[in-house]
Design a protein around this motif. Sequence first.
Motif, PDB file in Angstrom:
ATOM      1  N   SER A 108      32.853 -18.094  11.324  1.00 22.89           N
ATOM      2  CA  SER A 108      31.556 -16.904  11.810  1.00 22.89           C
ATOM      3  C   SER A 108      31.262 -17.750  12.873  1.00 22.89           C
ATOM      4  CB  SER A 108      30.736 -16.273  10.420  1.00 22.89           C
ATOM      5  OG  SER A 108      29.320 -15.359  11.658  1.00 22.89           O
ATOM      6  N   LYS A 113      31.082 -13.177  14.613  1.00 27.94           N
ATOM      7  CA  LYS A 113      30.495 -11.873  13.839  1.00 27.94           C
ATOM      8  C   LYS A 113      30.313 -12.009  12.209  1.00 27.94           C
ATOM      9  CE  LYS A 113      34.302 -10.096  16.524  1.00 27.94           C
ATOM     10  NZ  LYS A 113      35.761  -9.391  16.324  1.00 27.94           N
ATOM     11  N   ASN A 114      29.715 -10.752  11.900  1.00 24.65           N
ATOM     12  CA  ASN A 114      29.884 -11.756   9.752  1.00 24.65           C
ATOM     13  C   ASN A 114      30.245 -11.077   8.674  1.00 24.65           C
ATOM     14  OD1 ASN A 114      28.706  -8.858  10.907  1.00 24.65           O
ATOM     15  ND2 ASN A 114      26.293  -8.956   9.551  1.00 24.65           N
ATOM     16  N   LYS A 115      31.851 -10.249   9.020  1.00 25.13           N
ATOM     17  CA  LYS A 115      32.148  -9.060   8.367  1.00 25.13           C
ATOM     18  C   LYS A 115      33.213 -10.037   7.847  1.00 25.13           C
ATOM     19  CE  LYS A 115      29.641  -5.045   8.278  1.00 25.13           C
ATOM     20  NZ  LYS A 115      29.766  -3.211   7.664  1.00 25.13           N
ATOM     21  N   ARG A 148      29.223  -6.991   3.874  1.00 29.23           N
ATOM     22  CA  ARG A 148      28.847  -7.527   4.409  1.00 29.23           C
ATOM     23  C   ARG A 148      30.734  -8.428   4.104  1.00 29.23           C
ATOM     24  NH1 ARG A 148      27.762 -13.222   4.496  1.00 29.23           N
ATOM     25  NH2 ARG A 148      26.075 -12.261   3.049  1.00 29.23           N
ATOM     26  N   GLN A 167      35.494  -0.907  11.996  1.00 28.63           N
ATOM     27  CA  GLN A 167      35.174  -1.801  11.646  1.00 28.63           C
ATOM     28  C   GLN A 167      35.772  -3.269  12.392  1.00 28.63           C
ATOM     29  OE1 GLN A 167      32.016  -2.346   7.624  1.00 28.63           O
ATOM     30  NE2 GLN A 167      34.092  -1.490   7.246  1.00 28.63           N
ATOM     31  N   SER A 169      35.230  -4.330  15.321  1.00 29.86           N
ATOM     32  CA  SER A 169      34.642  -5.040  16.118  1.00 29.86           C
ATOM     33  C   SER A 169      33.651  -6.269  15.444  1.00 29.86           C
ATOM     34  CB  SER A 169      33.742  -4.382  17.641  1.00 29.86           C
ATOM     35  OG  SER A 169      32.882  -3.250  15.940  1.00 29.86           O
ATOM     36  N   VAL A 170      33.922  -5.997  14.071  1.00 26.33           N
ATOM     37  CA  VAL A 170      32.323  -6.683  13.624  1.00 26.33           C
ATOM     38  C   VAL A 170      33.694  -7.609  12.207  1.00 26.33           C
ATOM     39  CG1 VAL A 170      30.244  -5.381  13.786  1.00 26.33           C
ATOM     40  CG2 VAL A 170      32.219  -4.808  12.389  1.00 26.33           C
ATOM     41  N   SER A 172      34.463 -10.867  10.787  1.00 24.86           N
ATOM     42  CA  SER A 172      34.974 -12.046  11.597  1.00 24.86           C
ATOM     43  C   SER A 172      36.195 -12.536  10.992  1.00 24.86           C
ATOM     44  CB  SER A 172      33.561 -13.015  11.380  1.00 24.86           C
ATOM     45  OG  SER A 172      33.816 -14.391  10.718  1.00 24.86           O
TER      46      SER A 172
END
Length: 379
Positions: A108, A113-115, A148, A167, A169-170, A172
């Motif tokens: 991260s 990113k955070n997922k 997340r 998803q 793009s998010v 991690s």
Amino acid sequence: MNLFNVYPLFNINPIKAKGSFLWDDKGIKYLDFYGGHAVISIGHNHPHYQTQLKKQLDKISFYSNSVQNELQTELADKLGKISGYENYNLFLCNSGAEANENALKLASFHNGKNKILYFSGSFHGRTSAAVSVTDNPKIVAPVNYSERFIKCEWDNIEQLEGIFDKQGSVISSVIIEGIQGVGGIMIPSVEFLTKIKELCEKHDTVLILDEVQSGYGRSGYFFAHQEFGIEADIITIAKGMGNGFPIGGVLIHPKFQATNGLLGTTFGGNHLACVAAIAVLDVMKDEGLIKNAQEMGEYIENEIKDFPHIISIRRKGLMIGIELDRDCSEVRNNLLYNHQIFTGNSNDKTVLRVLPALTIKKEEANLFINALKTVVENL
């Protein structure tokens, strides 16, 4: 004060161990074919291991990571050579859960990113983020639940692609075990791992291979994922690393930049832990234990594959799952109490999990094989 009673305990108190055997306080001898969840990699109380730890106790056992520790450098060098990941960097910690926590955090930090994507049947630890990517609602507290963390079904390429389409793009990181241990010795297909790697590269997502149980020669390769020619961005290790001494680690691709304070630990990489881990690598190399894992695993499978009540055998090296036509608890208890052999179970109640030391010989394997044959023939 009493112990916090969270473990279901067998009424057995081991007080001595040597090689693949344990002795309890009544003098009863047991064959250890589980190694405390695949921790015992080079056998209990290996002479070289014992000698090196005793020598180190006469020197220094601990100081913090605020000083130089040449043992850490020696460990990193030897681990890089035997694993084939010489150009990677090593962060040392204390356990598999801690290794996975640091891996998820580092990913991260790296891409912002955070997922996190994880898989059904997974087990990555019991701490904050690690338990959130573990597929067992019973051990995930309300504080650990978050949107997340995204679950994908094991070996489901279509669902995997759909999640990344929506998803990517998010996301991690993707975290996956080289072979699922607690999940029941579930081996990923090469197509599944290849697709994960491809999607991670396309979406700037970090691929984390959790080799805490399946690594360190257990699968017949140093890391289980190496059979498929996949290179991970981050690899986490622990169980077999110290042969019982608590130690974990994170192997990190050189594209990740270290900065002061980015990660940290009080006890990780202490002098005694490093000596234990170096001794394990020395024994693995000198005694050819990765090859032995391949040969002995194949021998055991060939000997038991036609036994009654066995539906399938899931195996790589000495990471063995024996799928029965019933709950494995009857077989496991029979092996333990009537034949004095330790084995394990899994979240798949039909799968008997077998994780002997990588040092086992045919004589020891035959004790298990003959006992298993007697047990299943009498079901």
